[in-house]
Design a protein around this motif. Structure first.
Motif, short mmCIF file in Angstrom:
data_model
loop_
_atom_site.label_atom_id
_atom_site.label_comp_id
_atom_site.label_asym_id
_atom_site.label_seq_id
_atom_site.Cartn_x
_atom_site.Cartn_y
_atom_site.Cartn_z
N ARG A 147 46.13 -12.35 -36.74
CA ARG A 147 46.79 -13.32 -35.87
C ARG A 147 48.11 -12.81 -35.32
NH1 ARG A 147 45.72 -19.25 -38.72
NH2 ARG A 147 43.45 -19.10 -38.76
N ASP A 148 48.49 -11.61 -35.72
CA ASP A 148 49.67 -10.98 -35.13
C ASP A 148 49.32 -10.22 -33.85
OD1 ASP A 148 51.38 -11.86 -37.13
OD2 ASP A 148 50.90 -10.16 -38.42
N HIS A 149 48.04 -10.30 -33.43
CA HIS A 149 47.59 -9.59 -32.24
C HIS A 149 47.00 -10.57 -31.23
CE1 HIS A 149 47.21 -6.48 -35.51
NE2 HIS A 149 47.95 -5.83 -34.62
N TYR A 150 46.98 -10.13 -29.99
CA TYR A 150 46.29 -10.90 -28.95
C TYR A 150 45.55 -9.92 -28.05
CZ TYR A 150 49.81 -9.43 -25.51
OH TYR A 150 50.61 -8.69 -24.68
N LEU A 151 44.57 -10.43 -27.30
CA LEU A 151 43.82 -9.61 -26.36
C LEU A 151 44.31 -9.88 -24.94
CD1 LEU A 151 40.18 -9.93 -27.74
CD2 LEU A 151 41.83 -8.09 -28.14
N SER A 152 44.42 -8.82 -24.17
CA SER A 152 44.86 -8.94 -22.79
C SER A 152 43.78 -9.60 -21.93
CB SER A 152 45.17 -7.55 -22.23
OG SER A 152 45.25 -7.58 -20.81
N GLY A 153 44.22 -10.40 -20.97
CA GLY A 153 43.30 -11.06 -20.06
C GLY A 153 42.76 -10.16 -18.96
N VAL A 154 43.06 -8.86 -18.99
CA VAL A 154 42.50 -7.93 -18.01
C VAL A 154 40.98 -7.98 -18.04
CG1 VAL A 154 42.21 -5.48 -17.46
CG2 VAL A 154 44.48 -6.39 -17.96
N ALA A 155 40.42 -8.02 -19.25
CA ALA A 155 38.96 -8.11 -19.42
C ALA A 155 38.70 -8.78 -20.76
CB ALA A 155 38.30 -6.73 -19.38
N LEU A 156 38.05 -9.92 -20.74
CA LEU A 156 37.76 -10.69 -21.95
C LEU A 156 36.34 -11.20 -21.91
CD1 LEU A 156 40.89 -13.01 -22.52
CD2 LEU A 156 40.19 -11.06 -23.91
N LEU A 157 35.52 -10.79 -22.85
CA LEU A 157 34.19 -11.35 -23.01
C LEU A 157 34.26 -12.45 -24.06
CD1 LEU A 157 31.11 -10.91 -22.21
CD2 LEU A 157 30.92 -9.79 -24.45
N VAL A 158 33.86 -13.67 -23.67
CA VAL A 158 34.03 -14.84 -24.53
C VAL A 158 32.69 -15.55 -24.68
CG1 VAL A 158 35.34 -16.96 -24.90
CG2 VAL A 158 36.36 -15.09 -23.57
N LYS A 159 32.33 -15.86 -25.92
CA LYS A 159 31.12 -16.64 -26.16
C LYS A 159 31.34 -18.07 -25.68
CE LYS A 159 29.62 -13.91 -30.16
NZ LYS A 159 29.35 -13.89 -31.63
N ARG A 160 30.31 -18.67 -25.08
CA ARG A 160 30.46 -19.98 -24.48
C ARG A 160 30.91 -21.05 -25.47
NH1 ARG A 160 26.29 -22.30 -21.29
NH2 ARG A 160 27.26 -24.31 -21.75
N GLY A 161 30.50 -20.94 -26.72
CA GLY A 161 30.85 -21.94 -27.71
C GLY A 161 32.34 -22.06 -27.95
N ILE A 162 33.08 -20.99 -27.67
CA ILE A 162 34.53 -21.04 -27.87
C ILE A 162 35.17 -22.00 -26.88
CG2 ILE A 162 36.65 -19.68 -27.81
CD1 ILE A 162 35.02 -17.31 -28.78
N PHE A 163 34.75 -21.92 -25.61
CA PHE A 163 35.29 -22.85 -24.62
C PHE A 163 34.89 -24.28 -24.97
CE2 PHE A 163 34.88 -18.91 -22.02
CZ PHE A 163 36.22 -18.72 -21.77
N GLU A 164 33.68 -24.45 -25.49
CA GLU A 164 33.22 -25.79 -25.83
C GLU A 164 33.97 -26.37 -27.02
OE1 GLU A 164 28.60 -25.16 -24.28
OE2 GLU A 164 29.12 -24.82 -26.39
N LYS A 165 34.48 -25.50 -27.91
CA LYS A 165 35.17 -25.99 -29.10
C LYS A 165 36.69 -26.05 -28.92
CE LYS A 165 35.73 -25.37 -34.08
NZ LYS A 165 35.29 -24.64 -35.30
N VAL A 166 37.30 -24.99 -28.40
CA VAL A 166 38.77 -24.94 -28.33
C VAL A 166 39.32 -25.24 -26.95
CG1 VAL A 166 38.77 -23.25 -30.21
CG2 VAL A 166 39.00 -22.46 -27.84
N GLY A 167 38.45 -25.34 -25.95
CA GLY A 167 38.90 -25.65 -24.60
C GLY A 167 39.11 -24.41 -23.76
N PHE A 168 39.67 -24.61 -22.58
CA PHE A 168 39.81 -23.55 -21.59
C PHE A 168 41.22 -22.96 -21.65
CE2 PHE A 168 36.46 -26.38 -20.27
CZ PHE A 168 35.46 -25.52 -19.81
N LEU A 169 41.49 -22.06 -20.71
CA LEU A 169 42.84 -21.51 -20.60
C LEU A 169 43.82 -22.64 -20.27
CD1 LEU A 169 41.97 -18.36 -18.46
CD2 LEU A 169 42.34 -18.44 -20.93
N ASP A 170 44.99 -22.59 -20.86
CA ASP A 170 45.99 -23.65 -20.69
C ASP A 170 46.64 -23.52 -19.31
OD1 ASP A 170 48.17 -25.39 -20.79
OD2 ASP A 170 48.49 -25.05 -22.93
#
Length: 282
Positions: A147-170
């Motif tokens: 949790r001390d790291h983050y991924l850059s938004g240059v390229a992000l592959l995201v499983k659909r269930g994540i958006f369904e559970k935690v929501g979209f980009l703020d």
């Protein structure tokens, strides 16, 4: 093969978008489509993408144009919602100033199949009470991601269930920190981040090249304050008022001595709008 929808956000810079689309046309992955979201570009840039799709008879490529600039988060969210509605199992958020290798998606999917829920190509270290979080030039084993790291938004592959559970980009962020916030929010919900060796060429964007410009500093400081208030541990929230006062005093001193006055005024405006709860586009 799971269906992958690629969301490419454009705000002007159609020459870079077209180079990106040319590389996406050569992908070897058998089940993908591309959604280009035009974020209220000047008409010539919108028409350039329309012409490319028509002349290439690219039926798996579609263009979604909006009449006002929704920012990085809002524009990508529009594409993500369209992808989910069309049944995508993975969404790939991809900057328009990138050129990918033909097997790029296969490399991302392989990492996702190994247990990662969000896969990226660049990472950074999370730092509290900091206005900028630069990307790391080092490599990192997946097992070492925390949790001390983050991924850059240059390229992000995201499983659909994540958006369904935690929501979209703020969408409060509009520009900058939204990838940091999304990475942290997903990890706190129990999802894992993954990295692949870059199969991508990423140009230095015009916004990165002018990082010291007043508008960009406005977003960096305002959004850093929002991020620290929303997600910081208790000690960060305790120190946040002190950090805010320090930012304000420092910029007022710089204005008084005539040092980078425009930039300092933009930072002060960002701090004021943070206190007022004014987020989204400047």
């Amino acid at each position: 093969m799971p269906k992958v929808s690629i969301v490419v956000l454009q705000y002007n810079q159609s020459d870079r978008t077209l180079a990106c689309l040319e590389s996406l046309k050569k992908l070897t992955y058998p089940s993908y489509d591309v959604i280009v979201v035009d974020n209220a570009s000047d008409v010539q840039h919108l028409k350039a993408v329309e012409y490319w799709i028509e002349t290439n008879k690219a039926r798996s490529f579609q263009l979604e144009a909006v009449s006002s600039n929704l920012g990085y988060s809002g524009g990508n969210n529009l594409g993500i919602r369209n992808a989910l509605d069309a049944g995508a199992e993975y969404i790939l958020i991809l900057n328009n100033d990138t050129i990918v290798e033909p097997d790029f998606i296969e490399c991302l999917i392989q990492t996702a199949d190994s247990g990662a829920d969000i896969v990226g190509i660049h990472f950074g270290h999370l730092r509290w009470l900091a206005a900028e979080l630069p990307l790391s030039a080092k490599t990192l084993n997946v097992a070492d991601i925390s949790r001390d790291h983050y991924l850059s938004g240059v390229a992000l592959l995201v499983k659909r269930g994540i958006f369904e559970k935690v929501g979209f980009l703020d969408e409060r962020y509009f520009l900058y920190f939204e990838d940091v916030e999304f990475s942290l929010r997903a990890q706190r919900a129990g999802y894992r981040l993954g990295l692949v060796d870059a199969k991508i060429n990423h140009a230095t964007s015009s916004s990165t090249a002018s990082l010291g410009s007043p508008s960009l500093l406005y977003y960096h400081y305002r959004n850093a304050l929002l991020f620290n208030k929303t997600h910081g541990p208790w000690w960060v929230r305790v120190l946040l008022p002190v950090w805010t006062i320090w930012i304000v005093l420092k910029q007022k001193i710089k204005i008084a001595i005539g040092d980078h006055v425009d930039e300092s005024r933009a930072i002060l405006q960002g701090a004021r709008n943070y206190r007022k709860g004014k987020f989204g586009q400047k």
